[in-house]
Design a protein around this motif. Structure first.
Motif, PDB file in Angstrom:
ATOM      1  N   ASP A  60       0.814  -1.206   0.000  1.00 53.34           N
ATOM      2  CA  ASP A  60       0.000   0.000   0.000  1.00 53.34           C
ATOM      3  C   ASP A  60       0.854   1.265   0.000  1.00 53.34           C
ATOM      4  OD1 ASP A  60      -2.733   1.125   0.107  1.00 53.34           O
ATOM      5  OD2 ASP A  60      -2.090   1.923   2.050  1.00 53.34           O
ATOM      6  N   ASN A  61       2.051   1.152   0.544  1.00 50.72           N
ATOM      7  CA  ASN A  61       2.940   2.312   0.624  1.00 50.72           C
ATOM      8  C   ASN A  61       4.085   2.240  -0.382  1.00 50.72           C
ATOM      9  OD1 ASN A  61       1.769   3.805   2.899  1.00 50.72           O
ATOM     10  ND2 ASN A  61       2.246   1.948   4.036  1.00 50.72           N
ATOM     11  N   ALA A  62       3.923   1.415  -1.412  1.00 47.71           N
ATOM     12  CA  ALA A  62       5.006   1.206  -2.377  1.00 47.71           C
ATOM     13  C   ALA A  62       5.447   2.489  -3.073  1.00 47.71           C
ATOM     14  CB  ALA A  62       4.587   0.165  -3.413  1.00 47.71           C
ATOM     15  N   SER A  63       4.535   3.387  -3.342  1.00 49.98           N
ATOM     16  CA  SER A  63       4.893   4.598  -4.089  1.00 49.98           C
ATOM     17  C   SER A  63       5.335   5.751  -3.191  1.00 49.98           C
ATOM     18  CB  SER A  63       3.710   5.044  -4.948  1.00 49.98           C
ATOM     19  OG  SER A  63       2.623   5.394  -4.117  1.00 49.98           O
ATOM     20  N   ARG A  64       5.235   5.588  -1.895  1.00 45.70           N
ATOM     21  CA  ARG A  64       5.605   6.657  -0.963  1.00 45.70           C
ATOM     22  C   ARG A  64       7.126   6.794  -0.879  1.00 45.70           C
ATOM     23  NH1 ARG A  64       2.450   6.058   3.962  1.00 45.70           N
ATOM     24  NH2 ARG A  64       0.937   7.070   2.658  1.00 45.70           N
ATOM     25  N   HIS A  65       7.612   8.026  -0.756  1.00 43.10           N
ATOM     26  CA  HIS A  65       9.043   8.261  -0.571  1.00 43.10           C
ATOM     27  C   HIS A  65       9.452   7.717   0.788  1.00 43.10           C
ATOM     28  CE1 HIS A  65      12.964  10.065  -0.754  1.00 43.10           C
ATOM     29  NE2 HIS A  65      12.751  10.555   0.463  1.00 43.10           N
ATOM     30  N   LYS A  66      10.521   6.921   0.806  1.00 39.74           N
ATOM     31  CA  LYS A  66      10.993   6.312   2.045  1.00 39.74           C
ATOM     32  C   LYS A  66      12.487   6.534   2.189  1.00 39.74           C
ATOM     33  CE  LYS A  66       7.715   2.721   1.191  1.00 39.74           C
ATOM     34  NZ  LYS A  66       7.633   1.797   0.118  1.00 39.74           N
ATOM     35  N   THR A  67      12.952   6.477   3.419  1.00 43.04           N
ATOM     36  CA  THR A  67      14.393   6.534   3.646  1.00 43.04           C
ATOM     37  C   THR A  67      14.989   5.200   3.225  1.00 43.04           C
ATOM     38  OG1 THR A  67      14.281   5.637   5.899  1.00 43.04           O
ATOM     39  CG2 THR A  67      14.067   8.054   5.645  1.00 43.04           C
ATOM     40  N   ASN A  68      16.300   5.190   3.034  1.00 43.86           N
ATOM     41  CA  ASN A  68      16.963   3.934   2.698  1.00 43.86           C
ATOM     42  C   ASN A  68      16.771   2.903   3.801  1.00 43.86           C
ATOM     43  OD1 ASN A  68      17.975   4.663   0.177  1.00 43.86           O
ATOM     44  ND2 ASN A  68      19.739   5.674   1.072  1.00 43.86           N
ATOM     45  N   LEU A  69      16.778   3.360   5.051  1.00 54.77           N
ATOM     46  CA  LEU A  69      16.571   2.437   6.160  1.00 54.77           C
ATOM     47  C   LEU A  69      15.185   1.804   6.093  1.00 54.77           C
ATOM     48  CD1 LEU A  69      17.673   1.144   8.743  1.00 54.77           C
ATOM     49  CD2 LEU A  69      16.824   3.128  10.008  1.00 54.77           C
ATOM     50  N   GLN A  70      14.159   2.594   5.791  1.00 55.27           N
ATOM     51  CA  GLN A  70      12.800   2.048   5.669  1.00 55.27           C
ATOM     52  C   GLN A  70      12.722   1.041   4.520  1.00 55.27           C
ATOM     53  OE1 GLN A  70      10.929   5.895   5.241  1.00 55.27           O
ATOM     54  NE2 GLN A  70       9.930   5.717   7.251  1.00 55.27           N
ATOM     55  N   MET A  71      13.344   1.367   3.388  1.00 54.85           N
ATOM     56  CA  MET A  71      13.321   0.434   2.252  1.00 54.85           C
ATOM     57  C   MET A  71      14.040  -0.866   2.598  1.00 54.85           C
ATOM     58  SD  MET A  71      13.708   2.715  -1.206  1.00 54.85           S
ATOM     59  CE  MET A  71      15.322   3.323  -0.825  1.00 54.85           C
ATOM     60  N   LEU A  72      15.144  -0.753   3.323  1.00 55.33           N
ATOM     61  CA  LEU A  72      15.874  -1.959   3.705  1.00 55.33           C
ATOM     62  C   LEU A  72      15.082  -2.815   4.684  1.00 55.33           C
ATOM     63  CD1 LEU A  72      19.483  -0.544   3.987  1.00 55.33           C
ATOM     64  CD2 LEU A  72      18.648  -2.222   2.321  1.00 55.33           C
ATOM     65  N   ARG A  73      14.358  -2.192   5.607  1.00 49.78           N
ATOM     66  CA  ARG A  73      13.511  -2.957   6.536  1.00 49.78           C
ATOM     67  C   ARG A  73      12.445  -3.728   5.745  1.00 49.78           C
ATOM     68  NH1 ARG A  73      16.060  -4.095  10.907  1.00 49.78           N
ATOM     69  NH2 ARG A  73      16.803  -2.283  12.021  1.00 49.78           N
ATOM     70  N   GLU A  74      11.848  -3.061   4.757  1.00 47.76           N
ATOM     71  CA  GLU A  74      10.854  -3.736   3.929  1.00 47.76           C
ATOM     72  C   GLU A  74      11.494  -4.889   3.156  1.00 47.76           C
ATOM     73  OE1 GLU A  74       8.814  -0.912   1.456  1.00 47.76           O
ATOM     74  OE2 GLU A  74       7.807   0.011   3.163  1.00 47.76           O
ATOM     75  N   ALA A  75      12.672  -4.639   2.588  1.00 48.63           N
ATOM     76  CA  ALA A  75      13.359  -5.688   1.828  1.00 48.63           C
ATOM     77  C   ALA A  75      13.708  -6.866   2.732  1.00 48.63           C
ATOM     78  CB  ALA A  75      14.618  -5.120   1.177  1.00 48.63           C
ATOM     79  N   GLN A  76      14.133  -6.571   3.956  1.00 48.24           N
ATOM     80  CA  GLN A  76      14.454  -7.620   4.921  1.00 48.24           C
ATOM     81  C   GLN A  76      13.212  -8.481   5.195  1.00 48.24           C
ATOM     82  OE1 GLN A  76      15.049  -6.327   9.022  1.00 48.24           O
ATOM     83  NE2 GLN A  76      16.853  -7.662   9.164  1.00 48.24           N
ATOM     84  N   TYR A  77      12.082  -7.826   5.402  1.00 48.98           N
ATOM     85  CA  TYR A  77      10.852  -8.568   5.658  1.00 48.98           C
ATOM     86  C   TYR A  77      10.466  -9.400   4.424  1.00 48.98           C
ATOM     87  CZ  TYR A  77       6.102  -9.962   6.173  1.00 48.98           C
ATOM     88  OH  TYR A  77       4.975 -10.726   6.200  1.00 48.98           O
ATOM     89  N   LEU A  78      10.517  -8.777   3.240  1.00 49.65           N
ATOM     90  CA  LEU A  78      10.149  -9.491   2.021  1.00 49.65           C
ATOM     91  C   LEU A  78      11.038 -10.711   1.803  1.00 49.65           C
ATOM     92  CD1 LEU A  78       9.485  -6.472  -0.363  1.00 49.65           C
ATOM     93  CD2 LEU A  78       7.777  -8.077   0.526  1.00 49.65           C
ATOM     94  N   LYS A  79      12.317 -10.562   2.077  1.00 52.69           N
ATOM     95  CA  LYS A  79      13.244 -11.694   1.931  1.00 52.69           C
ATOM     96  C   LYS A  79      12.867 -12.821   2.892  1.00 52.69           C
ATOM     97  CE  LYS A  79      18.082 -13.021   2.170  1.00 52.69           C
ATOM     98  NZ  LYS A  79      19.447 -12.615   2.492  1.00 52.69           N
TER      99      LYS A  79
END
Length: 191
Positions: A60-79
């Motif tokens: 739902d928040n895919a298009s929102r601007h995020k910090t690199n840390l936020q993107m990495l947390r999401e990537a960690q969860y997705l992995k």
């Protein structure tokens, strides 16, 4: 009909899953007198598991601007979620897990065609979620691992330095800053 483009999405506990900014906008308009205090808004209640809630929040928040840390947390969860789902029998997956795998495969095929690669690694797909290369995603997850380790060790100053480099510079700078000496090892960590 309230006229809202998308209803607020809440879980059974009443927590907002999608629409925090819409809620804030409505509250601002009410406080400024542009909307009545009893303004009704459309709400959709979702019964989701904890994993499904996290997936929903990420997508739902895919298009929102995020910090690199936020993107990495999401990537960690997705992995982690990808690893947990791929070791299950496809017949035993929930519809949400099947949808996730289908979406993952679509991303994988997109990366494969864009990069003209014969094979695509997990890190390449994670990089596509973050709009970085697979190598950047790999480095970023190593930085995140170090942040988590330093958190467990209570080394807040080093964490702040890494996070600052990560968010003010980029993943590569943060990764390079976590390495030292001739052997290029991660921070000297005494455990």
């Amino acid at each position: 009909m309230s006229g809202w483009i998308k209803p607020l999405m809440i879980n059974l506990k009443g927590q907002i899953l999608g629409g925090n900014r819409r809620r804030e906008a409505v509250n601002l308009l009410i406080s400024q007198g542009h909307l009545p205090e009893d303004q009704e808004v459309e709400v959709s209640i979702k019964k989701l598991s904890e994993d499904e809630e996290v997936q929903f929040l990420i997508l739902d928040n895919a298009s929102r601007h995020k910090t690199n840390l936020q993107m990495l947390r999401e990537a960690q969860y997705l992995k982690m979620f990808h690893q947990s789902v791929t070791c299950k029998n496809r017949k035993t997956l929930t519809s949400s897990e099947r949808s996730f795998l289908d979406y993952w495969e679509e991303r994988k095929q997109t990366v494969k065609s864009q990069k003209k690669k014969k094979s695509v690694k997990v890190r390449d797909v994670l990089g596509s979620f973050m709009d970085v290369s697979g190598d950047q995603a790999r480095k970023g997850l190593k930085v995140l691992w170090l942040i988590d380790l330093l958190t467990d060790l209570g080394r807040n100053q080093e964490i702040m330095e890494i996070v600052e480099a990560l968010n003010k510079e980029n993943i590569t700078v943060a990764y390079k800053n976590t390495r030292s000496g001739k052997k290029r090892t991660l921070f000297n960590i005494d455990i």
